[in-house]
Design an enzyme around this catalytic site. Structure first.
Site, PDB file in Angstrom:
ATOM      1  N   SER A 129       0.839  -1.209   0.000  1.00  0.00           N
ATOM      2  CA  SER A 129       0.000   0.000   0.000  1.00  0.00           C
ATOM      3  C   SER A 129       0.873   1.257   0.000  1.00  0.00           C
ATOM      4  CB  SER A 129      -0.886   0.029   1.253  1.00  0.00           C
ATOM      5  OG  SER A 129      -1.626  -1.151   1.373  1.00  0.00           O
TER       6      SER A 129
ATOM      7  N   GLU B 201      -0.021  -2.772  14.123  1.00  0.00           N
ATOM      8  CA  GLU B 201      -0.885  -2.681  12.941  1.00  0.00           C
ATOM      9  C   GLU B 201      -2.278  -3.218  13.242  1.00  0.00           C
ATOM     10  OE1 GLU B 201       0.627  -4.808   9.537  1.00  0.00           O
ATOM     11  OE2 GLU B 201      -0.889  -3.982   8.200  1.00  0.00           O
TER      12      GLU B 201
HETATM   13  C1  LIG Z   1      -6.284  -3.597   1.161  1.00  0.00           C
HETATM   14  C2  LIG Z   1      -5.051  -4.391   1.418  1.00  0.00           C
HETATM   15  C3  LIG Z   1      -3.873  -3.746   1.727  1.00  0.00           C
HETATM   16  C4  LIG Z   1      -2.719  -4.485   1.950  1.00  0.00           C
HETATM   17  N1  LIG Z   1      -1.554  -3.784   2.209  1.00  0.00           N
HETATM   18  C5  LIG Z   1      -0.408  -4.496   2.375  1.00  0.00           C
HETATM   19  C6  LIG Z   1       0.833  -3.785   2.567  1.00  0.00           C
HETATM   20  O1  LIG Z   1       0.865  -2.547   2.589  1.00  0.00           O
HETATM   21  N2  LIG Z   1       1.945  -4.502   2.707  1.00  0.00           N
HETATM   22  C7  LIG Z   1       1.952  -5.871   2.702  1.00  0.00           C
HETATM   23  O2  LIG Z   1       3.024  -6.442   2.866  1.00  0.00           O
HETATM   24  N3  LIG Z   1       0.802  -6.570   2.491  1.00  0.00           N
HETATM   25  C8  LIG Z   1      -0.373  -5.911   2.335  1.00  0.00           C
HETATM   26  N4  LIG Z   1      -1.542  -6.599   2.117  1.00  0.00           N
HETATM   27  C9  LIG Z   1      -1.489  -8.060   1.965  1.00  0.00           C
HETATM   28  C10 LIG Z   1      -2.136  -8.845   3.086  1.00  0.00           C
HETATM   29  O3  LIG Z   1      -1.335  -8.832   4.240  1.00  0.00           O
HETATM   30  C11 LIG Z   1      -2.355 -10.288   2.557  1.00  0.00           C
HETATM   31  O4  LIG Z   1      -3.287 -10.194   1.495  1.00  0.00           O
HETATM   32  C12 LIG Z   1      -2.873 -11.208   3.617  1.00  0.00           C
HETATM   33  O5  LIG Z   1      -1.905 -11.453   4.599  1.00  0.00           O
HETATM   34  C13 LIG Z   1      -3.359 -12.557   3.026  1.00  0.00           C
HETATM   35  O6  LIG Z   1      -2.382 -13.132   2.233  1.00  0.00           O
HETATM   36  P1  LIG Z   1      -2.712 -13.639   0.746  1.00  0.00           P
HETATM   37  O7  LIG Z   1      -3.429 -12.539   0.038  1.00  0.00           O
HETATM   38  O8  LIG Z   1      -1.449 -14.138   0.162  1.00  0.00           O
HETATM   39  O9  LIG Z   1      -3.750 -14.828   0.943  1.00  0.00           O
HETATM   40  P2  LIG Z   1      -3.404 -16.342   1.253  1.00  0.00           P
HETATM   41  O10 LIG Z   1      -2.389 -16.397   2.343  1.00  0.00           O
HETATM   42  O11 LIG Z   1      -3.070 -17.024  -0.026  1.00  0.00           O
HETATM   43  O12 LIG Z   1      -4.775 -16.881   1.812  1.00  0.00           O
HETATM   44  C14 LIG Z   1      -5.838 -17.347   0.968  1.00  0.00           C
HETATM   45  C15 LIG Z   1      -6.950 -17.877   1.876  1.00  0.00           C
HETATM   46  O13 LIG Z   1      -6.496 -19.031   2.630  1.00  0.00           O
HETATM   47  C16 LIG Z   1      -6.708 -18.842   4.018  1.00  0.00           C
HETATM   48  N5  LIG Z   1      -5.602 -19.432   4.787  1.00  0.00           N
HETATM   49  C17 LIG Z   1      -4.276 -19.356   4.513  1.00  0.00           C
HETATM   50  N6  LIG Z   1      -3.560 -19.988   5.469  1.00  0.00           N
HETATM   51  C18 LIG Z   1      -4.440 -20.440   6.383  1.00  0.00           C
HETATM   52  C19 LIG Z   1      -4.317 -21.170   7.605  1.00  0.00           C
HETATM   53  N7  LIG Z   1      -3.125 -21.507   8.078  1.00  0.00           N
HETATM   54  N8  LIG Z   1      -5.437 -21.461   8.308  1.00  0.00           N
HETATM   55  C20 LIG Z   1      -6.680 -21.088   7.829  1.00  0.00           C
HETATM   56  N9  LIG Z   1      -6.856 -20.415   6.664  1.00  0.00           N
HETATM   57  C21 LIG Z   1      -5.749 -20.104   5.952  1.00  0.00           C
HETATM   58  C22 LIG Z   1      -6.716 -17.315   4.204  1.00  0.00           C
HETATM   59  O14 LIG Z   1      -7.416 -16.951   5.382  1.00  0.00           O
HETATM   60  C23 LIG Z   1      -7.419 -16.867   2.916  1.00  0.00           C
HETATM   61  O15 LIG Z   1      -8.814 -16.962   3.074  1.00  0.00           O
HETATM   62  C24 LIG Z   1      -2.726  -5.892   1.883  1.00  0.00           C
HETATM   63  C25 LIG Z   1      -3.919  -6.557   1.576  1.00  0.00           C
HETATM   64  C26 LIG Z   1      -5.074  -5.832   1.337  1.00  0.00           C
HETATM   65  C27 LIG Z   1      -6.332  -6.575   1.004  1.00  0.00           C
END
Ligand SMILES: Cc1cc2nc3c(=O)[nH]c(=O)nc-3n(C[C@H](O)[C@H](O)[C@H](O)COP(=O)(O)OP(=O)(O)OC[C@H]3O[C@@H](n4cnc5c(N)ncnc54)[C@H](O)[C@@H]3O)c2cc1C
Length: 394
Positions: free
Chosen positions: A163, A246
């Protein structure tokens, strides 16, 4: 914790209220969502105004330019700025809400003196380079390499969902500095200047039509070892401190904002007509709104407890995960309710006649990301299970 207001608290509230009444009408109009340089100017300009008036970093120590005030004054600040419709922290979110607090808790005196006053004056905008395409929930598996070369790390890899990357000066960046170590043990937390040669930023457009976040590519970009916060390979522990801020205290102003939205939902329900009645005449809908408001009040009490704990220990604990999961899900239910109030009106992103409907439609779209950003609801529930309830590890 004693959250009754003293005479001096009330004086602080009155002074702040009168300052806000004077300064808010002088602000320029809000820039368009896609005009990022203008958004940066607007948000950092507001931060500077707060700083000059002594309202930046209400609970930060005075030596770093903060007000050094009490927890109660911090809450009053949030209540009053939200009530008056003052600008939100905007592009200063990462610096003010978690990079700055992490620096305060973990960095050297020199690093604190270098960055903290600049964050408060709105001179440094920060972003967060944690997530990678294959490492979101399983953040510890991150693979962006930080190869040590004398007094520098050579960074190669890709971050995603960063972000504010396109307007940031600095990035709180996690790099893998020991690929041989177990995954949690080989990570380092560094302060990375965003004007370093060898990085490329590619904005990602969202469903709302703006590019809040970007992909960031690193191709042998060099960062001094002196920019490290904490020890080499101790970055996972430092990242947990960042997450504490955070998830724990970063959402407090959003919470006050949600409280205000619930009041606006009541106004909307009174406006929207259905044959001869208004949406507000529907008893079930009123009950649902009252329920949301009661949950909101409980959550606000929990937040005060969390803030109070953070003020005592310096770092918020895992209780922040409870607030984060409850707040983000409550917000989604509130915006869903807004769509049911608007019925067919929810199909348009423009305001309809006198109804301020466009804003609620946009909020509904935006709210989808709330249960993902800063760690998904599933991950927060794992943290609550393991670290608060003491259940067996996943
Ligand atoms: C608006 C927004 C702003 C963001 N800003 C930043 C930023 O500034 N910097 C940054 O570094 N990141 C940022 N993010 C990223 C955010 O931290 C990640 O999207 C988030 O941690 C989820 O990771 P992923 O998208 O890879 O999903 P995944 O990890 O691939 O997850 C996919 C699905 O599987 C589920 N899942 C995964 N592992 C498990 C488990 N062990 N147990 C149960 N369920 C599980 C998750 O809950 C999810 O529903 C941002 C995201 C959004 C939406």
């Amino acid at each position: 914790m004693d959250l009754r207001y003293s005479e001096s608290d009330e004086r602080f509230r009155a002074e702040l209220r009168s300052w806000l009444a004077g300064v808010l009408p002088t602000l320029p109009p809000k820039p368009a969502p896609e005009d990022w340089p203008a958004r940066r100017d607007y948000d950092t300009g507001w931060q500077r105004l707060l700083f000059d008036a002594g309202y930046a970093g209400i609970n930060w120590p005075t030596e770093y330019g903060g007000r050094g005030a009490t927890l109660v004054e911090q809450l009053i600040f949030l209540e009053e700025t939200t009530r008056a419709g003052a600008p939100y922290v905007g592009v200063n979110f990462v610096g003010a809400m978690h990079a700055g607090p992490t620096i305060m808790a973990e960095a050297s005196d020199e690093q604190k003196a270098r960055h903290l006053p600049r964050i408060l004056r709105g001179e440094e905008v920060w972003c967060q380079g944690f997530s990678e395409a294959g490492s979101g929930s399983d953040l510890a598996s991150l693979s962006t390499k930080g190869a040590r070369d004398g007094e520098e790390y050579v960074v190669t890899g890709e971050k995603i969902w960063t972000s504010f990357a396109q307007v940031a000066d600095w990035c709180e960046l996690l790099i893998r500095t020991d690929p041989e170590a177990p995954k949690h043990k080989g990570i380092t937390w560094v302060m990375f200047p965003m004007d370093t040669p060898g990085i490329e930023i590619r904005p990602i457009e969202t469903i709302v039509g703006s590019s809040e976040f970007s992909e960031v590519f690193f191709d042998e970009a060099r960062v001094p070892v002196a920019n490290r916060v904490g020890a080499e390979n101790d970055g996972w522990r430092v990242a947990m401190v960042t997450f504490g801020f955070e998830r724990g205290t970063g959402f407090v102003s959003d919470l006050v904002e949600t409280d205000r939205m619930l009041t606006e939902l009541v106004e909307l329900a009174r406006m929207v007509t259905r044959s001869k009645a208004t949406a507000w005449d529907d008893q079930a809908l009123r009950r649902e709104l009252a329920h949301l408001q009661a949950e909101m009040d409980a959550l606000w009490a929990l937040t005060k407890r969390n803030l109070s704990q953070a003020a005592r220990t310096g770092v918020p604990g895992p209780l922040g995960s409870v607030v984060k999961v409850a707040y983000s899900e409550l917000y989604q239910r509130a915006t869903d309710l807004a769509m049911r109030i608007l019925e067919r009106g929810s199909l348009s992103r423009d305001d309809l006649g006198d109804w301020p409907s466009g804003r609620f439609v946009e909020e509904r779209l935006r709210s989808t990301s709330f249960t993902i950003a800063a760690g998904t609801s599933q991950i927060q529930r794992n943290i609550i299970a393991e670290r608060i309830l003491g259940l067996p590890r996943e």
